[in-house]
Design a protein around this motif. Structure first.
Motif, PDB file in Angstrom:
ATOM      1  N   ASN A 108       0.810  -1.219   0.000  1.00 28.02           N
ATOM      2  CA  ASN A 108       0.000   0.000   0.000  1.00 28.02           C
ATOM      3  C   ASN A 108       0.846   1.274   0.000  1.00 28.02           C
ATOM      4  O   ASN A 108       0.327   2.366   0.126  1.00 28.02           O
ATOM      5  CB  ASN A 108      -0.972   0.003   1.184  1.00 28.02           C
ATOM      6  CG  ASN A 108      -0.267   0.028   2.517  1.00 28.02           C
ATOM      7  OD1 ASN A 108       0.943   0.119   2.616  1.00 28.02           O
ATOM      8  ND2 ASN A 108      -1.056  -0.071   3.581  1.00 28.02           N
ATOM      9  N   GLY A 109       2.174   1.147  -0.097  1.00 27.98           N
ATOM     10  CA  GLY A 109       3.064   2.303  -0.160  1.00 27.98           C
ATOM     11  C   GLY A 109       3.661   2.698   1.175  1.00 27.98           C
ATOM     12  O   GLY A 109       4.564   3.527   1.225  1.00 27.98           O
ATOM     13  N   LEU A 153      -3.157  -5.100   0.090  1.00 24.02           N
ATOM     14  CA  LEU A 153      -3.348  -3.650   0.132  1.00 24.02           C
ATOM     15  C   LEU A 153      -3.988  -3.196   1.442  1.00 24.02           C
ATOM     16  O   LEU A 153      -3.761  -2.083   1.899  1.00 24.02           O
ATOM     17  CB  LEU A 153      -4.186  -3.185  -1.050  1.00 24.02           C
ATOM     18  CG  LEU A 153      -3.492  -3.262  -2.406  1.00 24.02           C
ATOM     19  CD1 LEU A 153      -4.461  -2.904  -3.517  1.00 24.02           C
ATOM     20  CD2 LEU A 153      -2.275  -2.360  -2.444  1.00 24.02           C
ATOM     21  N   ASP A 154      -4.799  -4.067   2.073  1.00 19.69           N
ATOM     22  CA  ASP A 154      -5.489  -3.662   3.289  1.00 19.69           C
ATOM     23  C   ASP A 154      -4.914  -4.278   4.557  1.00 19.69           C
ATOM     24  O   ASP A 154      -5.118  -3.776   5.647  1.00 19.69           O
ATOM     25  CB  ASP A 154      -6.978  -3.995   3.189  1.00 19.69           C
ATOM     26  CG  ASP A 154      -7.217  -5.484   2.932  1.00 19.69           C
ATOM     27  OD1 ASP A 154      -6.270  -6.169   2.500  1.00 19.69           O
ATOM     28  OD2 ASP A 154      -8.337  -5.952   3.157  1.00 19.69           O
ATOM     29  N   VAL A 156      -0.386  -5.747  10.516  1.00 21.24           N
ATOM     30  CA  VAL A 156      -0.347  -4.344  10.110  1.00 21.24           C
ATOM     31  C   VAL A 156      -1.572  -4.048   9.257  1.00 21.24           C
ATOM     32  O   VAL A 156      -1.915  -4.802   8.348  1.00 21.24           O
ATOM     33  CB  VAL A 156       0.929  -4.050   9.287  1.00 21.24           C
ATOM     34  CG1 VAL A 156       0.981  -2.588   8.878  1.00 21.24           C
ATOM     35  CG2 VAL A 156       2.180  -4.450  10.049  1.00 21.24           C
ATOM     36  N   THR A 157      -2.237  -2.936   9.572  1.00 18.43           N
ATOM     37  CA  THR A 157      -3.299  -2.415   8.705  1.00 18.43           C
ATOM     38  C   THR A 157      -2.846  -1.021   8.268  1.00 18.43           C
ATOM     39  O   THR A 157      -1.753  -0.580   8.644  1.00 18.43           O
ATOM     40  CB  THR A 157      -4.653  -2.332   9.439  1.00 18.43           C
ATOM     41  OG1 THR A 157      -4.530  -1.439  10.545  1.00 18.43           O
ATOM     42  CG2 THR A 157      -5.095  -3.705   9.918  1.00 18.43           C
ATOM     43  N   SER A 158      -3.680  -0.313   7.531  1.00 17.55           N
ATOM     44  CA  SER A 158      -3.256   0.987   7.037  1.00 17.55           C
ATOM     45  C   SER A 158      -3.029   2.011   8.146  1.00 17.55           C
ATOM     46  O   SER A 158      -2.283   2.953   7.968  1.00 17.55           O
ATOM     47  CB  SER A 158      -4.258   1.518   6.020  1.00 17.55           C
ATOM     48  OG  SER A 158      -5.526   1.653   6.628  1.00 17.55           O
ATOM     49  N   ASN A 159      -3.671   1.826   9.321  1.00 15.16           N
ATOM     50  CA  ASN A 159      -3.560   2.812  10.396  1.00 15.16           C
ATOM     51  C   ASN A 159      -3.135   2.240  11.729  1.00 15.16           C
ATOM     52  O   ASN A 159      -3.157   2.957  12.737  1.00 15.16           O
ATOM     53  CB  ASN A 159      -4.895   3.553  10.589  1.00 15.16           C
ATOM     54  CG  ASN A 159      -5.227   4.405   9.392  1.00 15.16           C
ATOM     55  OD1 ASN A 159      -4.361   5.055   8.825  1.00 15.16           O
ATOM     56  ND2 ASN A 159      -6.481   4.389   8.997  1.00 15.16           N
TER      57      ASN A 159
END
Length: 138
Positions: free
Chosen positions: A51-52, A105-106, A130-133
């Motif tokens: 996801n960068g 990605l998520d 790990v998630t995006s936040n």
């Protein structure tokens, strides 16, 4: 005299211009490259996610190599220092490797493997989700 001064000035100006003609454009800054190290200084590794985002896995500084802590930090953009979250936990041994075993990605899952000091050489593994936040121990 005036003519000689004019010629010297024109030649100097043309020479200065020709130096800049073939000058390449400045490249945009790139993200810092952090290589994996595992020496007497400790283990540190940067891992890019799908996801960068980036994860930094490191043994605690100024701690003995055989026992101490592990920190896993999540950055939205490592280059500008856009920090999101971190998790720290105890370790018995040195970090051997940190590998992404799931990189969607998520959601991502990181496996950190340690080996104990001494004659046992026992391996242990800790999973980090790990998630995006957010970042947590699995």
């Amino acid at each position: 005299m005036y003519r000689t001064l004019l010629i010297v000035t024109v030649i100097a100006a043309l020479t200065a211009c020709s130096v800049n003609i073939n000058k390449s454009k400045a490249k945009p800054p790139t993200a810092p490259v952090v290589k994996q190290t595992s020496s007497s200084e400790g283990f540190i590794q940067s891992i890019s996610l799908a996801n960068g985002s980036s994860i930094i896995v490191a043994e605690g500084r100024l701690e003995p190599r055989s026992i101490g802590s592990i920190s896993v930090k999540l950055y939205r953009d490592l280059y500008v220092g856009d920090f999101i979250a971190a998790v720290n936990f105890a370790r018995d041994g040195t970090i051997v490797k940190a590998v992404l075993i799931e990189n969607g990605l998520d959601k991502q899952k990181l496996s950190i493997t340690t080996v104990t000091a001494g004659s046992g050489n026992y391996l242990a593994s800790q999973l980090v989700c790990v998630t995006s936040n957010d970042i947590t121990l699995c």
